[in-house]
Design a protein around this motif. Structure first.
Motif, short mmCIF file in Angstrom:
data_model
loop_
_atom_site.label_atom_id
_atom_site.label_comp_id
_atom_site.label_asym_id
_atom_site.label_seq_id
_atom_site.Cartn_x
_atom_site.Cartn_y
_atom_site.Cartn_z
N ALA A 49 35.02 34.54 56.89
CA ALA A 49 34.07 35.62 57.15
C ALA A 49 32.99 35.21 58.15
O ALA A 49 32.62 35.99 59.03
CB ALA A 49 33.42 36.08 55.85
N GLY A 50 32.51 33.99 58.02
CA GLY A 50 31.45 33.54 58.92
C GLY A 50 31.92 33.48 60.36
O GLY A 50 31.26 33.98 61.27
N ALA A 53 32.42 36.92 61.72
CA ALA A 53 31.16 37.59 62.00
C ALA A 53 30.55 37.05 63.29
O ALA A 53 30.03 37.79 64.12
CB ALA A 53 30.19 37.40 60.84
N LEU A 54 30.64 35.75 63.43
CA LEU A 54 30.05 35.12 64.61
C LEU A 54 30.73 35.61 65.89
O LEU A 54 30.08 35.95 66.88
CB LEU A 54 30.21 33.60 64.49
N LEU A 96 26.18 43.76 49.65
CA LEU A 96 25.18 42.75 49.37
C LEU A 96 24.01 43.43 48.67
O LEU A 96 23.42 44.38 49.18
CB LEU A 96 24.70 42.11 50.68
N GLY A 112 17.73 40.62 60.24
CA GLY A 112 17.42 39.51 61.14
C GLY A 112 18.44 38.39 61.06
O GLY A 112 18.76 37.75 62.05
N ARG A 113 18.97 38.16 59.89
CA ARG A 113 19.93 37.07 59.72
C ARG A 113 21.35 37.53 59.98
O ARG A 113 22.30 36.78 59.78
CB ARG A 113 19.85 36.51 58.31
N ALA A 114 21.48 38.81 60.31
CA ALA A 114 22.82 39.37 60.56
C ALA A 114 23.71 39.17 59.34
O ALA A 114 24.84 38.70 59.44
CB ALA A 114 23.44 38.75 61.80
N LEU A 115 23.15 39.51 58.19
CA LEU A 115 23.92 39.39 56.95
C LEU A 115 24.79 40.61 56.71
O LEU A 115 25.65 40.61 55.84
CB LEU A 115 22.96 39.21 55.76
N GLN B 46 15.10 34.47 63.21
CA GLN B 46 15.76 34.24 61.92
C GLN B 46 17.15 33.70 62.19
O GLN B 46 17.86 34.20 63.06
CB GLN B 46 15.85 35.53 61.13
N PRO B 47 17.56 32.69 61.45
CA PRO B 47 18.88 32.08 61.70
C PRO B 47 20.01 33.06 61.42
O PRO B 47 19.95 33.84 60.47
CB PRO B 47 18.91 30.90 60.73
N ASN B 48 21.01 33.01 62.23
CA ASN B 48 22.19 33.84 62.04
C ASN B 48 23.04 33.31 60.89
O ASN B 48 23.49 32.16 60.91
CB ASN B 48 22.99 33.86 63.34
N ALA B 49 23.25 34.17 59.90
CA ALA B 49 23.93 33.73 58.68
C ALA B 49 25.36 33.29 58.95
O ALA B 49 25.83 32.30 58.38
CB ALA B 49 23.91 34.84 57.64
N GLY B 50 26.05 34.02 59.81
CA GLY B 50 27.44 33.68 60.08
C GLY B 50 27.56 32.33 60.74
O GLY B 50 28.38 31.49 60.34
N ALA B 51 26.74 32.11 61.73
CA ALA B 51 26.79 30.83 62.46
C ALA B 51 26.42 29.69 61.53
O ALA B 51 27.06 28.62 61.53
CB ALA B 51 25.83 30.88 63.64
N ARG B 52 25.41 29.93 60.73
CA ARG B 52 25.00 28.89 59.80
C ARG B 52 26.11 28.56 58.81
O ARG B 52 26.40 27.39 58.54
CB ARG B 52 23.75 29.36 59.06
N ALA B 53 26.74 29.60 58.30
CA ALA B 53 27.82 29.39 57.33
C ALA B 53 28.97 28.62 57.97
O ALA B 53 29.55 27.72 57.38
CB ALA B 53 28.31 30.73 56.80
N LEU B 54 29.27 29.00 59.21
CA LEU B 54 30.39 28.35 59.90
C LEU B 54 30.11 26.86 60.09
O LEU B 54 30.98 26.02 59.84
CB LEU B 54 30.58 29.04 61.25
N VAL B 61 25.21 32.53 49.55
CA VAL B 61 25.52 33.79 48.87
C VAL B 61 26.23 33.47 47.56
O VAL B 61 27.08 32.58 47.51
CB VAL B 61 26.41 34.69 49.74
N ASP B 92 16.73 31.13 47.41
CA ASP B 92 17.09 31.52 48.76
C ASP B 92 18.57 31.88 48.91
O ASP B 92 19.20 31.57 49.91
CB ASP B 92 16.73 30.40 49.77
N ASP B 94 21.59 35.09 48.37
CA ASP B 94 21.81 36.51 48.21
C ASP B 94 22.94 36.75 47.23
O ASP B 94 23.70 35.83 46.91
CB ASP B 94 22.11 37.15 49.57
N LEU B 115 33.16 33.92 51.62
CA LEU B 115 32.05 34.87 51.63
C LEU B 115 30.89 34.38 50.79
O LEU B 115 29.80 34.94 50.84
CB LEU B 115 32.52 36.23 51.09
#
Lengths: 331, 331
Positions: A49-50, A53-54, A96, A112-115, B46-54, B61, B92, B94, B115
């Motif tokens: 998913a990440g 999304a990216l 979510l 902002g975090r593109a969740l 704000q950090p991008n959640a997808g990029a961070r997860a990747l 989550v 922190d 979701d 996810l």
DNA sequence: CTGTTAGCGCGTTCAC
DNA sequence: GTGAACGCGCTAACAG
């Protein structure tokens, strides 16, 4: 965990081919499609998913801003949430949960975090700070409920104004010159629920237009009994009774006075069909159709996701009165 | 939307420095920290959640598998969900809602697509196919409730067995030779709720041990009244009454028979403090503490997230009896 | 204490 | 119809 690269290797094709088989954004020959699908099945591959999304800028997630204490009660709230979750799944999206107590920060965080790709806001307040924030987001944001300033917002709600008119009209048509309404208690007013003033104002307006009196009571949950007793002893004796909230306790109080709806007193309610039919005397009522409203909201949301440029507007789900046994036939 | 690269440029540092300021995984001089923090504030980054997860393999989550119709009722269900959402936010994280009707597929989807970092399963069934699937996942999966085969699973639940023993013991100590229990109706049994047989079996065992009789009734919601009347007319006259479910309607039925708890009949219940105190006669009861259980569940979950190798086990939240006015003092 | 660099897994231009 | 190559935004070695 297998990746699309693994799938490509096993299928003997390139990574992009796997992607196109999955997205269908390009025609693929039957032969290679089978190859790819078999490889996917063999590896039980699922896209990350990440990474998706990216690369695609789409999360396939809808954020739902939900309160925990609702004027709808836990039951009504779950109905909304359930419909929204089911609708999301049927469009291959996930939900979510964002708690309403996060306020505007919640919106800013998930956007902002593109969740997520879109936001649904429940239990909108009359003066809702989230409205202003939503206007600034690039994400489709759908309000279930209509704030005072709905300019530039996508809002959808049941037509509480029309509901009020129908209910008042029904009692007036039954010959009442004096109506008494039981509304939401102080805790609901405190939470600034958007549809309370909408309903009440429309009811008062309708009463004025019809030339009938209207007494309004907004008792706390535990005071409903007393309030109903007072109303029944007030002008009209008994007046036509309009239950906007607290249907159950209110009807108990009516029975407690030795009165039977539809025989000794006319009663109409803003209540779901389920609630109206669960009473000893089935109620003439307007249902706020929570499930239908959420279904329609989600359908609209997915349209917005395909066409984010669609002009913001407010939609109202039409109100309809269902006549049952709690009102005597018109005199 | 600003990226960490933008922040780095504005702050005049490298991207990784931004990352380390955010994660705190490396000591950063006060000076550059200020530089970075100012840039973050200026850009409202704000950090991008997808990029961070990747990159990090962590989504922040938690998936919550939740039913919509629960033996707890909508109210009890919301209590669980609310506590879980709040706990997640305080770490922190979701919450991603997964509907229970997706069954095992839901688990496989959220795990396979990465996810979430962990899964919480509510309303576990006695024979729950999700147990087997969970054993195969590499994600920490926490069951709230204990399935028949809990081997290899992280389970947490209220100690319904001890609750049953306490309640039976209290009535036995009050001198009753014969007890009558009102349990969950057929719809709950149909859904194979894990704690029903756990509670019932423990109650029957305790009664046997104490040498007292126990009659068990499992009426549907609408038949509770009749069932209670039958029980009160049965052996013991009146027997000690144990309410495991349907507390409200059952007590109405008791009153309907002209009996007052604590004077004419002894009543104990499995009920929250809120419920026990809301009755005309405050109930001697064991509370299943839904909020405390979910809080503890989430605390454990975040421990598991830090140490995924922690050995699976079943935790039980201790039961405690609170004596109120519904049981006469021991004879 | 900080910068450079190489991926994380996927979507999507391009050439072929 | 297919594959190679780049970039999405971020983290975490590895240098220095």
């Amino acid at each position: 965990m297998p990746t699309s690269k693994d799938v490509a290797r096993v299928a003997g094709v390139s990574q992009s081919t796997v992607s196109y088989v999955l997205s269908g954004k390009r025609p693929i020959s039957e032969k290679t499609r089978r190859l790819v699908e078999d490889a996917i099945a063999e590896l039980t591959y699922q896209p990350n998913a990440g990474a998706r999304a990216l690369a695609s800028q789409r999360t396939n997630v809808v954020a739902l801003v939900t309160p925990f204490r609702s004027a709808l009660g836990a039951h009504g709230l779950m109905a909304f949430v359930e419909e929204i979750a089911l609708a999301a799944r049927s469009h291959d999206h996930d939900v979510l949960m964002v708690t309403a107590d996060e306020g505007t920060a919640g919106l800013q965080r998930v956007a902002g975090r593109a969740l997520c790709d879109a936001i649904v806001v429940m239990e909108v307040r009359t003066r809702d700070p989230r409205a202003e924030v939503a206007r600034g987001l690039r994400l489709p944001t759908l309000f279930i409920g209509v704030p005072e300033d709905a300019e530039g917002l996508h809002c959808i709600d049941f037509d509480f104004e029309e509901a009020a008119r129908l209910l008042v009209g029904e009692l007036a048509a039954a010959g009442h010159r004096q109506l008494a309404a039981v509304g939401w208690g102080p805790e609901a007013a405190e939470r600034d629920i958007n549809y309370l003033p909408r309903f009440r104002r429309a009811a008062e307006e309708a009463a004025r237009t019809a030339g009938v009196g209207l007494t309004w009571a907004a008792p706390a949950r535990e005071d409903v009994g007393r309030a109903v007793a007072d109303l029944l002893a007030g002008p009209g004796r008994p007046p036509g009774l309009l239950l906007a909230a607290g249907t159950g306790p209110a009807l108990e109080a009516v029975r407690g006075q030795g009165l039977r709806p539809g025989r000794d007193v006319d009663v109409v309610a803003l209540a779901t069909d389920e609630e109206a039919l669960a009473q000893p005397v089935p109620l003439t009522a307007v249902s706020p159709h929570p499930r239908e409203v959420s279904r329609q909201a989600m359908q609209w949301l997915f349209e917005l996701l395909e066409d984010p440029a669609a002009p913001p507007r407010t939609r109202r789900f039409p109100a309809a009165l269902v006549r049952r046994a709690s009102v005597r036939t018109a005199r």
